[in-house]
Design a protein around this motif. Structure first.
Motif, PDB file in Angstrom:
ATOM      1  N   LEU A 181      37.208 124.667  72.959  1.00 38.54           N
ATOM      2  CA  LEU A 181      37.712 124.084  71.714  1.00 38.54           C
ATOM      3  C   LEU A 181      38.848 124.962  71.206  1.00 38.54           C
ATOM      4  O   LEU A 181      38.628 126.079  70.748  1.00 38.54           O
ATOM      5  CB  LEU A 181      36.589 124.002  70.671  1.00 38.54           C
ATOM      6  CG  LEU A 181      35.306 123.308  71.139  1.00 38.54           C
ATOM      7  CD1 LEU A 181      34.236 123.382  70.076  1.00 38.54           C
ATOM      8  CD2 LEU A 181      35.609 121.862  71.513  1.00 38.54           C
ATOM      9  N   ASP A 182      40.067 124.435  71.316  1.00 39.47           N
ATOM     10  CA  ASP A 182      41.250 125.242  71.013  1.00 39.47           C
ATOM     11  C   ASP A 182      41.620 125.095  69.535  1.00 39.47           C
ATOM     12  O   ASP A 182      42.459 124.269  69.169  1.00 39.47           O
ATOM     13  CB  ASP A 182      42.408 124.805  71.902  1.00 39.47           C
ATOM     14  CG  ASP A 182      43.496 125.868  71.962  1.00 39.47           C
ATOM     15  OD1 ASP A 182      43.286 126.952  71.395  1.00 39.47           O
ATOM     16  OD2 ASP A 182      44.539 125.604  72.575  1.00 39.47           O
ATOM     17  N   TYR A 183      40.990 125.880  68.690  1.00 41.27           N
ATOM     18  CA  TYR A 183      41.302 125.867  67.257  1.00 41.27           C
ATOM     19  C   TYR A 183      41.205 127.279  66.717  1.00 41.27           C
ATOM     20  O   TYR A 183      40.686 128.194  67.372  1.00 41.27           O
ATOM     21  CB  TYR A 183      40.342 124.943  66.496  1.00 41.27           C
ATOM     22  CG  TYR A 183      38.940 125.492  66.368  1.00 41.27           C
ATOM     23  CD1 TYR A 183      38.551 126.236  65.257  1.00 41.27           C
ATOM     24  CD2 TYR A 183      37.993 125.272  67.367  1.00 41.27           C
ATOM     25  CE1 TYR A 183      37.267 126.750  65.153  1.00 41.27           C
ATOM     26  CE2 TYR A 183      36.714 125.775  67.267  1.00 41.27           C
ATOM     27  CZ  TYR A 183      36.351 126.517  66.158  1.00 41.27           C
ATOM     28  OH  TYR A 183      35.097 127.035  66.053  1.00 41.27           O
TER      29      TYR A 183
ATOM     30  N   THR B  10      44.539 123.416  64.551  1.00 37.62           N
ATOM     31  CA  THR B  10      44.357 122.924  65.917  1.00 37.62           C
ATOM     32  C   THR B  10      45.505 123.423  66.782  1.00 37.62           C
ATOM     33  O   THR B  10      46.670 123.099  66.537  1.00 37.62           O
ATOM     34  CB  THR B  10      44.311 121.391  65.933  1.00 37.62           C
ATOM     35  OG1 THR B  10      43.250 120.940  65.083  1.00 37.62           O
ATOM     36  CG2 THR B  10      44.083 120.879  67.347  1.00 37.62           C
TER      37      THR B  10
ATOM     38  N   THR C 122      41.086 119.801  73.498  1.00 39.37           N
ATOM     39  CA  THR C 122      39.872 120.319  74.133  1.00 39.37           C
ATOM     40  C   THR C 122      39.929 120.063  75.637  1.00 39.37           C
ATOM     41  O   THR C 122      40.237 118.963  76.083  1.00 39.37           O
ATOM     42  CB  THR C 122      38.631 119.642  73.534  1.00 39.37           C
ATOM     43  OG1 THR C 122      38.594 119.912  72.128  1.00 39.37           O
ATOM     44  CG2 THR C 122      37.373 120.174  74.177  1.00 39.37           C
TER      45      THR C 122
ATOM     46  N   ASN D 150      38.899 131.219  70.589  1.00 39.79           N
ATOM     47  CA  ASN D 150      38.478 130.714  69.289  1.00 39.79           C
ATOM     48  C   ASN D 150      37.347 131.627  68.814  1.00 39.79           C
ATOM     49  O   ASN D 150      36.965 132.551  69.529  1.00 39.79           O
ATOM     50  CB  ASN D 150      38.072 129.233  69.367  1.00 39.79           C
ATOM     51  CG  ASN D 150      36.868 129.003  70.260  1.00 39.79           C
ATOM     52  OD1 ASN D 150      35.965 129.828  70.346  1.00 39.79           O
ATOM     53  ND2 ASN D 150      36.845 127.866  70.946  1.00 39.79           N
TER      54      ASN D 150
END
Length: 440
Positions: A83-85, A362, A366, A407
């Motif tokens: 999860l790229d946040y 963000t 994903t 993350n």
């Protein structure tokens, strides 16, 4: 009292053997004593050798360290959705900020507005006094007024010259008209025989003279008009410049009254009567009311990944509000840089400047990747190495790896590790100088 006995001292006799013949007999030691003596004689060197050998095997070799299993944390490299946040804590700030500076120096005679008040454009905030400035303004006003008078005189002279030339032209036209009228009469009389040719010629010469004079006056007036037009423009420019200077001089006195440049909320305003200000001193600022942005300080690791236009989300109460990154400051201070985010929809009511809000930026979509838990192990290694536990779990070796995005829960592994590898994820601060760990 006993006295010492002089002479030779008798030595006690050795006990006699009990043999029947009366001769001495050797005492034979027991088998246990013989065993103990031999064990001590031959076993001691062997024990020393065994102790040295065991110590050499048990002591850590160069570049290795012995650690306890209960002091480390181990995780398995997994292939899982990444999860790229980036979660952050942002601060509410006004969308627009206008600083208010003192244009002229002086002493505060009255502070009209209060800090935190809502103000309208041109509302009086404070009043200053500056007697020296007032004297200078009066002197400069008198000088400019004198120069404006000289300009008006030049314009008057120019107008008088133009009037004189027009008068001369009018007289020349009139004289030419009269001369031609007289010449016409004389020519009619000559045709009737009442006038001689010589007399008619004098009237013809007079008419020619006035015609040439009118021509010269017209040419001279055309040239004078061109010069006069340039002079008139210069005079107008000089007059406009002087009037502008006069307005500036008069406005310098008006600058002693500090006014709000636009509508908004007045902040950082703490003027007190009697306070001295210099020209350029900042006295406060006006924040846009009801219009806000969010400022977030981000670790420099993400400097190349956070860009303008990226989407974000703010959690305010139970409401999720969309945001957009509108500005990224490239300066890094104390290992952090700042990003500004604006609301995609009207901000909720009740926000206050300086309030903290949880947001998530963000950074990408994903996707599936090799991941490890994000933890203390990344701080010391920087994501460039990791301790991989051997299959029996009794040791771990440092290996070179490459890591990617992170993350708060996950770190992406892009090289050096495989799914199923056991990796120590506790802090590496105590292992900086070691490449091998013995786990017990």
């Amino acid at each position: 009292m006993r006295h010492p006995v002089s002479g030779n001292v008798e030595t006690p006799e050795k006990p006699q053997s009990l043999s029947g013949s009366g001769m001495d007999r050797a005492v034979v030691p027991s088998a246990r004593k013989v065993f103990l003596r031999r064990a001590v004689r031959y076993g001691s060197p062997v024990a020393v050798v065994l102790l040295l050998w065991g110590g050499w095997h048990l002591a850590p070799s160069s570049g290795s360290l012995s650690v306890r299993r209960d002091q480390i944390s181990i995780a398995t490299v997994q292939s899982a959705p990444f999860l790229d946040y980036l979660p952050l804590r942002a601060t509410v700030a006004p969308l627009h900020v206008t600083f208010i500076n003192a244009v002229q120096g002086g002493e505060v005679t009255e502070a009209v507005a209060k800090d935190g008040a809502l103000v309208k454009k041109d509302d009086v905030l404070a009043r200053l006094s500056n007697p020296q400035l007032q004297l200078d303004v009066t002197s400069r006003e008198a000088s400019i007024a004198s120069q404006l008078g000289a300009v008006s005189a030049q314009r008057l002279t120019l107008q008088q010259t133009r009037t004189t030339e027009e008068t001369q032209l009018a007289e020349a036209r009139y004289n030419l008209l009269k001369a031609r009228h007289k010449l016409s009469i004389r020519e009619q009389l000559r045709q009737q025989g009442f006038e001689s040719d010589a007399n008619v010629q004098s009237y013809s010469d007079e008419a020619e003279y006035y015609a040439q004079r009118l021509k010269r006056l017209d040419a001279a007036r055309a040239q004078d008009l061109q010069v006069a037009d340039r002079q008139e423009k210069e005079i107008d420019q000089e007059g406009q410049r002087l009037r502008s200077n006069l307005e500036v001089v008069e406005s310098s006195l008006g600058a002693l009254t500090l006014r709000a440049p636009l509508d908004g909320r007045l902040t950082n305003f703490d003027l007190q009567p009697g306070q001295s200000l210099k020209a350029g001193d900042r006295i406060g600022q006006i924040d846009s009311e009801g219009q806000y942005r969010l400022d977030a300080d981000i670790d420099e690791f993400y400097l190349g990944r956070v860009a303008t236009g990226e989407c974000a989300q703010a959690d305010i109460g139970d409401v999720k509000i969309p945001l957009t990154v509108t500005r990224v400051h490239p300066q890094v201070t104390n290992g952090q840089f700042r990003a500004e985010l604006t609301f995609d929809t009207p901000p909720p009511p009740g926000l206050r400047r300086g309030e903290s809000i949880d947001i998530r930026i963000t950074l990408g979509e994903t996707h599936r990747a090799l991941v490890l838990p994000n933890g203390a192990w990344l701080e010391a290694s920087g994501g460039s190495s990791a301790f991989v536990v051997a299959g029996n779990g009794g040791s771990a070796d440092r290996v070179t790896i490459t890591s990617g995005r992170r993350n708060p829960e996950q770190a992406e592994i892009t090289g050096g590790l495989h799914a199923g590898d056991q990796v120590i994820i506790s802090s590496y601060n105590s292992y900086k100088n070691f490449n091998h760990l013995s786990i017990h």
